[in-house]
Write a protein that holds these residues in place. Structure first.
Motif, PDB file in Angstrom:
ATOM      1  N   LYS A   7       0.843  -1.196   0.000  1.00  0.00           N
ATOM      2  CA  LYS A   7       0.000   0.000   0.000  1.00  0.00           C
ATOM      3  C   LYS A   7       0.878   1.245   0.000  1.00  0.00           C
ATOM      4  CE  LYS A   7      -2.057   3.498   2.413  1.00  0.00           C
ATOM      5  NZ  LYS A   7      -1.635   4.377   3.504  1.00  0.00           N
ATOM      6  N   GLY A 151      -7.913   8.182   6.150  1.00  0.00           N
ATOM      7  CA  GLY A 151      -6.838   7.225   6.406  1.00  0.00           C
ATOM      8  C   GLY A 151      -7.233   5.790   6.059  1.00  0.00           C
ATOM      9  N   ASP A 154      -5.376   2.256   4.469  1.00  0.00           N
ATOM     10  CA  ASP A 154      -4.701   1.209   5.253  1.00  0.00           C
ATOM     11  C   ASP A 154      -5.657   0.047   5.472  1.00  0.00           C
ATOM     12  OD1 ASP A 154      -2.460   2.848   5.619  1.00  0.00           O
ATOM     13  OD2 ASP A 154      -3.269   3.722   7.466  1.00  0.00           O
ATOM     14  N   GLY A 209      -1.320   8.630  13.963  1.00  0.00           N
ATOM     15  CA  GLY A 209      -1.965   8.597  12.649  1.00  0.00           C
ATOM     16  C   GLY A 209      -1.250   7.748  11.622  1.00  0.00           C
ATOM     17  N   VAL A 210      -0.181   7.088  11.995  1.00  0.00           N
ATOM     18  CA  VAL A 210       0.577   6.314  11.011  1.00  0.00           C
ATOM     19  C   VAL A 210      -0.247   5.147  10.453  1.00  0.00           C
ATOM     20  CG1 VAL A 210       1.765   4.982  12.824  1.00  0.00           C
ATOM     21  CG2 VAL A 210       2.800   5.188  10.555  1.00  0.00           C
TER      22      VAL A 210
HETATM   23 MG    MG Z   1      -2.401   7.186   6.369  1.00  0.00          MG
END
Ligand code: MG
Ligand code: ADP
Ligand code: ASP
Length: 592
Positions: A7, A151, A154, A209-210
């Motif tokens: 990704k 986000g 992911d 936030g990773v």
């Molecule tokens: Mg992200």
């Protein structure tokens, strides 16, 4: 043939050169003998820009149309990525969420994946193509395009890896792994070699936030190993797997959410069902409630505080004002200038004193704590936003997080990787309704007592002073909650083993006297119920359902702590066994 899901996040496909570089990584994996699925995000800040465009038209765009708009970002990058691979002489085909058969529910802008039909993906892979999959999007039963929440690429990546029983899921991003905290905020942060699913889940929801938190729910549910690494180098990154980096390490990371808001309802009637009503209505608005604290009623009245993401406050206000009128609350107050700082670690469950270390470190910097909640593997405090960054640094330093633990695992996935991948059949059974709530167990602990300090002065160092005294008496504290009390005051409740109750109660009484506060309101025997599973918080109504079910059985919740993997409630000691039955019935459909 082994199968790899890769990704690439927004910064990793921000321009044509970066897209070409990502394409080369995918081709290399293919040449090494793998089938390859590449999941891509929208280029650079595209999603933010699209949101900005919508806002120029209207402040209240329809959620369905928002999804229609936002999904275009990923459609641009998948087509460009496929072209990049073609231009480098290899075969590739791009697919939208709908084309891959990613079916979601209809909750626009935060849809959940129901199922993935892998047939079309498999066919393309078997014909030798690299499949380029649009992240973040799906389709509902009525063919409406949906998105999974910011986000969410992911989550697409890990969900595809789970559905395809992939051998690896690589998340390429602009950092080279998961750090002990956001390295942009604390440059001394250390890259970890490995982190456990539970720790990553807690950190992700606490602000790291990773990774999108729901992606880790998938990874845990399907035992998918996830490798977070840099798009711009080949160094090994961080493996997110079942085992932590170092056993017994009390804290593995810290995180902050800068934009939080606190809601407090004061002077509610103290009877079963009141809290349930508040939480049910907030949950119905699909707003994730976070730190939830209910004070044991003094003088027949109870106070409730909770936090919500700051930008959800306007919609929460409406609900809260309504419900406070219905229930006859004395007052409602809001503070939208607060941040939440959390520390996480599997090891803290078995090591006393972690909370105390955190409170002491903050006290020494003169940082006031507005609220506290603890769970087995996480401690969160609410502080004024101006102190958020300093508080994060302070706790990072207090737990020595920039130094690797002596027994840290080497980079890599750890033992048992092959076994984990050998469970296809079991996986298929679980693929239906992939993102459903799973309750693994409901347990009862009848060994604890509760101590509650009421209306103690709300000033820096108070929690540190309280828990220093308790620790010096050799008493281990389990759950801690602190909430805002009357003007300028705080209430602190904690649980201790029943055997230590008398001594803890005496300490608390001395402290209350010293501070000029009312006598503590404590209980020598309480029942602590724990409900644990996957999706406890991302399914926003679990806590509310617990409150309601217990209230309907006439039981009042005295303390609560919520985490990603577990919700604990403390109720009157006599009700324990009955409460377990009530909760088993309430969650029968989710119990595995
Ligand atoms: Mg992200
Ligand atoms: P992508 O676009 O690739 O999905 P994100 O911006 O979503 O990338 O995530 C990467 C960012 O997450 C990093 O640049 C970093 O600032 C931030 N971050 C927050 N917490 C952490 C952490 N604990 N470890 C690493 N990065 C973190
Ligand atoms: N493009 C989406 C976002 O910016 C999804 C993602 O990048 O993961 O939130």
């Amino acid at each position: 043939m082994p199968l790899i899901v890769q990704k690439f996040g927004g910064t990793s496909v921000a321009d044509s050169n970066k897209i070409l570089a990502a394409a080369r990584k995918a081709i290399r994996a293919k040449m090494e003998g793998n089938q390859v699925v590449v999941v891509v995000s929208a280029m650079g800040h595209t999603t933010d820009e699209l949101i900005g465009l919508a806002k120029q038209i209207t402040e209240t765009p329809a959620a369905r149309e928002m999804d229609m708009l936002l999904s275009t970002g990923e459609q641009v990058s998948i087509s460009l990525m496929a072209m990049a691979i073609h231009s480098l002489g290899h075969e590739a085909i791009s697919m939208t969420g709908a084309q891959m058969g990613i079916v979601t529910d209809s909750t626009h802008t935060k849809a959940r994946i129901r199922s993935i039909s892998t047939e079309r993906l498999r066919r393309a892979l078997e014909s030798g193509k690299i499949v380029i999959a649009a992240g973040f999007q799906g389709i509902d039963d009525d063919f409406n395009i949906t998105t999974l929440g910011r986000g969410g690429s992911d989550t697409t990546a890990v969900a595809l890896a789970a559905a395809l029983n992939a051998d690896a899921c690589e998340i390429y991003t602009d950092v080279d792994g998961v750090y002990t905290t956001d390295p942009r905020l604390v440059p001394e942060a250390r890259k970890t070699n490995r982190i456990s699913y539970d720790e990553m889940l807690e950190l992700a929801t606490a602000g790291a936030g990773v990774m999108h938190n729901r992606s880790i729910e998938f990874a845990k549910k399907f035992s998918t190993p996830v490798h977070v690494r840099s798009s711009f180098s080949d160094v090994p990154g961080t493996f997110i797997v079942a085992q932590p980096e170092a056993p017994n390490q009390p804290v593995c990371g810290a995180a902050v959410i800068k934009n939080e808001a606190r809601v407090t309802l004061r002077g509610l009637p103290d009877r079963p069902g009141v809290a349930a009503q508040v939480f049910a209505q907030v949950a119905a608005a699909k707003v994730p409630m976070d730190m939830i604290v209910q004070n044991v009623g003094a003088g027949g009245k109870a106070d409730i505080s909770f936090t919500v993401p700051r930008d959800e406050l306007p919609s929460v206000r409406k609900v809260v004002e309504q419900v406070s009128q219905q229930l006859g609350a004395e007052s409602v107050s809001y503070d939208d200038d607060v941040s939440k700082v959390s520390v996480v670690g599997l090891g803290m469950a078995t090591q006393p004193g972690v909370a105390r270390t955190m409170f002491r470190a903050l006290a020494e910097k003169g940082i006031n704590i507005d609220m506290i909640t603890t769970s087995e593997i996480k401690i969160s405090v609410l502080v004024a936003r101006d102190f958020a960054q300093e508080a994060l640094r302070t706790v990072h330093e207090a737990f020595g997080l920039s130094i690797a633990p002596p027994n840290a695992a080497a980079p890599g996935e750890g033992a048992g990787a092959a076994d984990r991948r050998n469970h296809t059949k079991e996986l298929l059974a679980r693929l239906e309704r992939m993102e459903d709530l799973i309750i693994e167990d409901i347990t009862l602990d009848e060994s604890q007592a509760r101590v509650t300090l009421v209306d103690v002065p709300d000033r820096p160092g108070l929690a540190a002073q309280c828990f220093d005294e308790i620790a010096e008496a050799g008493i281990n504290v389990d759950m801690i909650v602190q909430s805002v009390g009357n003007e300028g005051q705080a209430n602190i409740s904690f649980t201790v083993p029943q055997a230590d109750y008398q001594r803890a109660a005496v300490k608390a009484a001395d402290l209350a006297k010293l501070l000029g506060s009312p006598a503590p309101a404590s209980s020598p025997k309480v029942a602590k119920l724990s409900v644990f599973g996957i999706g406890m918080k991302s399914h926003t109504d679990v806590a509310a359902r617990m409150f309601r079910a217990l209230a309907e059985a006439g039981m009042n919740v005295e303390m609560i702590s919520t985490s990603e993997v577990r919700i604990n409630v403390v109720i009157a000691g006599a009700h324990g066994a009955k409460a377990v039955d009530v909760l088993r019935r309430e969650f029968a459909e989710a119990l595995v």
